[in-house]
Design a protein around this motif. Sequence first.
Motif, PDB file in Angstrom:
ATOM      1  N   LEU A  10       0.835  -1.198   0.000  1.00  0.00           N
ATOM      2  CA  LEU A  10       0.000   0.000   0.000  1.00  0.00           C
ATOM      3  C   LEU A  10       0.873   1.251   0.000  1.00  0.00           C
ATOM      4  N   ARG A  11       1.951   1.235   0.748  1.00  0.00           N
ATOM      5  CA  ARG A  11       2.849   2.392   0.790  1.00  0.00           C
ATOM      6  C   ARG A  11       3.475   2.653  -0.579  1.00  0.00           C
ATOM      7  N   GLN A  12       3.877   1.594  -1.280  1.00  0.00           N
ATOM      8  CA  GLN A  12       4.425   1.774  -2.619  1.00  0.00           C
ATOM      9  C   GLN A  12       3.396   2.405  -3.550  1.00  0.00           C
ATOM     10  N   LEU A  13       2.142   1.988  -3.422  1.00  0.00           N
ATOM     11  CA  LEU A  13       1.082   2.565  -4.245  1.00  0.00           C
ATOM     12  C   LEU A  13       0.846   4.028  -3.887  1.00  0.00           C
ATOM     13  N   GLN A  14       0.941   4.370  -2.599  1.00  0.00           N
ATOM     14  CA  GLN A  14       0.798   5.775  -2.177  1.00  0.00           C
ATOM     15  C   GLN A  14       1.917   6.626  -2.774  1.00  0.00           C
ATOM     16  N   VAL A  15       3.122   6.109  -2.716  1.00  0.00           N
ATOM     17  CA  VAL A  15       4.272   6.828  -3.266  1.00  0.00           C
ATOM     18  C   VAL A  15       4.090   7.012  -4.774  1.00  0.00           C
ATOM     19  N   PHE A  16       3.734   5.952  -5.459  1.00  0.00           N
ATOM     20  CA  PHE A  16       3.524   6.009  -6.905  1.00  0.00           C
ATOM     21  C   PHE A  16       2.459   7.039  -7.269  1.00  0.00           C
ATOM     22  N   GLU A  17       1.335   7.010  -6.571  1.00  0.00           N
ATOM     23  CA  GLU A  17       0.223   7.924  -6.855  1.00  0.00           C
ATOM     24  C   GLU A  17       0.654   9.370  -6.667  1.00  0.00           C
ATOM     25  N   ALA A  18       1.418   9.651  -5.620  1.00  0.00           N
ATOM     26  CA  ALA A  18       1.890  11.017  -5.360  1.00  0.00           C
ATOM     27  C   ALA A  18       2.848  11.482  -6.460  1.00  0.00           C
ATOM     28  N   ILE A  19       3.693  10.595  -6.940  1.00  0.00           N
ATOM     29  CA  ILE A  19       4.632  10.961  -8.010  1.00  0.00           C
ATOM     30  C   ILE A  19       3.866  11.319  -9.284  1.00  0.00           C
ATOM     31  N   VAL A  20       2.872  10.521  -9.617  1.00  0.00           N
ATOM     32  CA  VAL A  20       2.103  10.807 -10.828  1.00  0.00           C
ATOM     33  C   VAL A  20       1.397  12.154 -10.688  1.00  0.00           C
ATOM     34  N   ARG A  21       0.771  12.398  -9.547  1.00  0.00           N
ATOM     35  CA  ARG A  21       0.063  13.666  -9.331  1.00  0.00           C
ATOM     36  C   ARG A  21       0.985  14.866  -9.447  1.00  0.00           C
ATOM     37  N   HIS A  22       2.181  14.752  -8.861  1.00  0.00           N
ATOM     38  CA  HIS A  22       3.121  15.874  -8.841  1.00  0.00           C
ATOM     39  C   HIS A  22       4.031  15.918 -10.066  1.00  0.00           C
ATOM     40  N   GLY A  23       4.190  14.782 -10.743  1.00  0.00           N
ATOM     41  CA  GLY A  23       5.098  14.724 -11.884  1.00  0.00           C
ATOM     42  C   GLY A  23       6.548  14.856 -11.473  1.00  0.00           C
ATOM     43  N   ASN A  24       6.818  14.538 -10.197  1.00  0.00           N
ATOM     44  CA  ASN A  24       8.138  14.832  -9.653  1.00  0.00           C
ATOM     45  C   ASN A  24       8.376  14.003  -8.389  1.00  0.00           C
ATOM     46  N   PHE A  25       9.513  13.351  -8.302  1.00  0.00           N
ATOM     47  CA  PHE A  25       9.842  12.532  -7.124  1.00  0.00           C
ATOM     48  C   PHE A  25      10.040  13.408  -5.887  1.00  0.00           C
ATOM     49  N   THR A  26      10.669  14.559  -6.076  1.00  0.00           N
ATOM     50  CA  THR A  26      10.984  15.418  -4.923  1.00  0.00           C
ATOM     51  C   THR A  26       9.724  15.938  -4.262  1.00  0.00           C
ATOM     52  N   ARG A  27       8.784  16.443  -5.041  1.00  0.00           N
ATOM     53  CA  ARG A  27       7.534  16.956  -4.441  1.00  0.00           C
ATOM     54  C   ARG A  27       6.743  15.843  -3.774  1.00  0.00           C
ATOM     55  N   ALA A  28       6.756  14.659  -4.372  1.00  0.00           N
ATOM     56  CA  ALA A  28       6.075  13.518  -3.755  1.00  0.00           C
ATOM     57  C   ALA A  28       6.728  13.181  -2.416  1.00  0.00           C
ATOM     58  N   SER A  29       8.060  13.214  -2.374  1.00  0.00           N
ATOM     59  CA  SER A  29       8.755  12.897  -1.119  1.00  0.00           C
ATOM     60  C   SER A  29       8.428  13.926  -0.047  1.00  0.00           C
ATOM     61  N   GLU A  30       8.326  15.187  -0.431  1.00  0.00           N
ATOM     62  CA  GLU A  30       7.975  16.236   0.542  1.00  0.00           C
ATOM     63  C   GLU A  30       6.567  16.025   1.082  1.00  0.00           C
ATOM     64  N   GLU A  31       5.635  15.716   0.203  1.00  0.00           N
ATOM     65  CA  GLU A  31       4.252  15.490   0.633  1.00  0.00           C
ATOM     66  C   GLU A  31       4.145  14.327   1.607  1.00  0.00           C
ATOM     67  N   LEU A  32       4.908  13.278   1.346  1.00  0.00           N
ATOM     68  CA  LEU A  32       4.819  12.050   2.137  1.00  0.00           C
ATOM     69  C   LEU A  32       5.805  12.008   3.305  1.00  0.00           C
ATOM     70  N   PHE A  33       6.586  13.092   3.465  1.00  0.00           N
ATOM     71  CA  PHE A  33       7.594  13.161   4.536  1.00  0.00           C
ATOM     72  C   PHE A  33       8.586  12.001   4.459  1.00  0.00           C
ATOM     73  N   LEU A  34       9.043  11.736   3.230  1.00  0.00           N
ATOM     74  CA  LEU A  34      10.044  10.706   2.978  1.00  0.00           C
ATOM     75  C   LEU A  34      11.230  11.355   2.291  1.00  0.00           C
ATOM     76  N   THR A  35      12.383  10.699   2.373  1.00  0.00           N
ATOM     77  CA  THR A  35      13.527  11.197   1.618  1.00  0.00           C
ATOM     78  C   THR A  35      13.337  10.825   0.154  1.00  0.00           C
ATOM     79  N   GLN A  36      13.985  11.584  -0.717  1.00  0.00           N
ATOM     80  CA  GLN A  36      13.865  11.304  -2.141  1.00  0.00           C
ATOM     81  C   GLN A  36      14.444   9.923  -2.491  1.00  0.00           C
ATOM     82  N   PRO A  37      15.574   9.509  -1.876  1.00  0.00           N
ATOM     83  CA  PRO A  37      16.067   8.145  -2.160  1.00  0.00           C
ATOM     84  C   PRO A  37      15.069   7.053  -1.730  1.00  0.00           C
TER      85      PRO A  37
END
Length: 83
Positions: free
Chosen positions: A8-35
């Motif tokens: 489920l977490r992988q799907l959350q991360v994936f969904e955020a990346i698609v919405r933002h079009g960017n790994f960095t913004r997705a990481s900020e939203e989810l409070f995760l590091t970009q790596p």
Amino acid sequence: MRKLRPTLRQLQVFEAIVRHGNFTRASEELFLTQPTVSMQVKKLADAMGLPLFEHVGRTVKPTEAGLELYDTCKRIFESLASL
């Protein structure tokens, strides 16, 4: 050999990346590091057996398989929200 399954977490991360079009913004939203975000997407792509993104400059676009997965993610999260 153990079959990989998406989490489920992988799907959350994936969904955020698609919405933002960017790994960095997705990481900020989810409070995760970009790596961590990158690692989760790699694990998800391995579990699916297909590439999920194409890199276009500093943005990413979902592949055809990624778009299908994104639609599925939206339905999953809508169902979970209505529980």
